[in-house]
Motif scaffolding. Sequence first.
Motif, mmCIF file in Angstrom:
data_model
loop_
_atom_site.group_PDB
_atom_site.id
_atom_site.type_symbol
_atom_site.label_atom_id
_atom_site.label_comp_id
_atom_site.label_asym_id
_atom_site.label_seq_id
_atom_site.Cartn_x
_atom_site.Cartn_y
_atom_site.Cartn_z
ATOM 1 N N ASN A 292 0.832 -1.211 0.000
ATOM 2 C CA ASN A 292 0.000 0.000 0.000
ATOM 3 C C ASN A 292 0.866 1.261 0.000
ATOM 4 O OD1 ASN A 292 -2.522 1.204 -0.114
ATOM 5 N ND2 ASN A 292 -2.705 1.381 2.111
ATOM 6 N N THR A 294 2.453 4.714 -0.439
ATOM 7 C CA THR A 294 1.865 6.057 -0.557
ATOM 8 C C THR A 294 2.117 6.649 -1.933
ATOM 9 O OG1 THR A 294 2.185 6.447 1.812
ATOM 10 C CG2 THR A 294 1.853 8.383 0.413
ATOM 11 N N ASN A 297 -0.193 5.015 -4.421
ATOM 12 C CA ASN A 297 -1.571 5.449 -4.153
ATOM 13 C C ASN A 297 -1.820 6.857 -4.672
ATOM 14 O OD1 ASN A 297 -2.522 3.118 -2.966
ATOM 15 N ND2 ASN A 297 -1.939 3.729 -0.892
#
Length: 362
Positions: A292, A294, A297
Amino acid sequence: MDAQSQVKFKYSWLSNKKNDLSFKVQETETVQQIIRNPLLLTLLRLVFEETSEIPPSRVQLYDAGLKIFLRQWNHTKDVGDETYKKMTLNQKEGLLSYVAWMSYVDGEYFVKQQQLEQYITKYIQKISITKIQPEFAIRQSQQVLQSIQAQHSLFSEWTPGIYAFSVLSFHEYLAAKAIVEGYTFKEIEQTLKYLVDQLTESRWYQIGILAAAMLPNADYLLILIKQKIDVFIKEKLTLQPFLKWLEQKSFSINNTYNPAAFRAFCIECILEIEAEISCNLDNSLSTDLAANSTQLNNIASELQKCRFSDSQKQVLQQYYELSRVLFEGMENAGNLTGSIQEELKQTLFLPAEFSSVLEVSA
């Protein structure tokens, strides 16, 4: 029984087989893709029980399973038709491949009996040493069709007078086999050009991937596919600014990710689909995505806000799918020149003018 229950049942059934077939299946990603199909699962079982091994590729599994399937049926069933009985194993494979190719070219998954008999007649005439009178050839084709139907659940009568391969993936495999074995046009280069021309239709995608896996050398086919992709995207003028931006962006990310993987990821974000090609191209991108990251994302969020019309997204989707054919063709190719493979990978998702300089040589 629902789909989930069927999968659990089949894994349970596999686990009872000798030499821990269940474990071998779970560690073989290619085979996982086909275990939901009863006929292909049967072929998997046949291959494993005879060899105690699972072939590493889908094509090798199909090939081994088909040979065993044909051989076992010859030994266990009474074959009343002399024409079919006298065919060698290779000729029987050739017949199924020829029928698969002809029906696929005609766009027919379900074939009328009269048309099917015509395919069989042409094949019988092709392999016969002596000339066969048309009337006799037709009678032979009818008998051969009855023998195939009696022996092989690979091919069956779905409704009276309408026939089809029991499994689409086997229809695709045998059609690709016809290309490699020379049951199509006179020259294989002509066949491969024909195949690539058909890639505007999604139903031909798997034929392209399977043919790449089966060819003695896949260089020629994959370069043709790459050129097809370049021509396709070059004509889409509204997407050229985006592709040029994407090219520049992919080379300005400080070597964090493979540029081709980054370009693939950006397109996957815009289309809001699984990051499949990108993760296969770059393990670090796959790892960061799973963690995940950053950075990823933020990139995904920004790209998903970009305004692309529905028609532009449709073009991007087709561009991505064509590139998937090229990528999976590379991944599955039995023999591909290393330098060509590397250049094809590096030039994925580039504007045509920045793309491959490879030349096609037959």
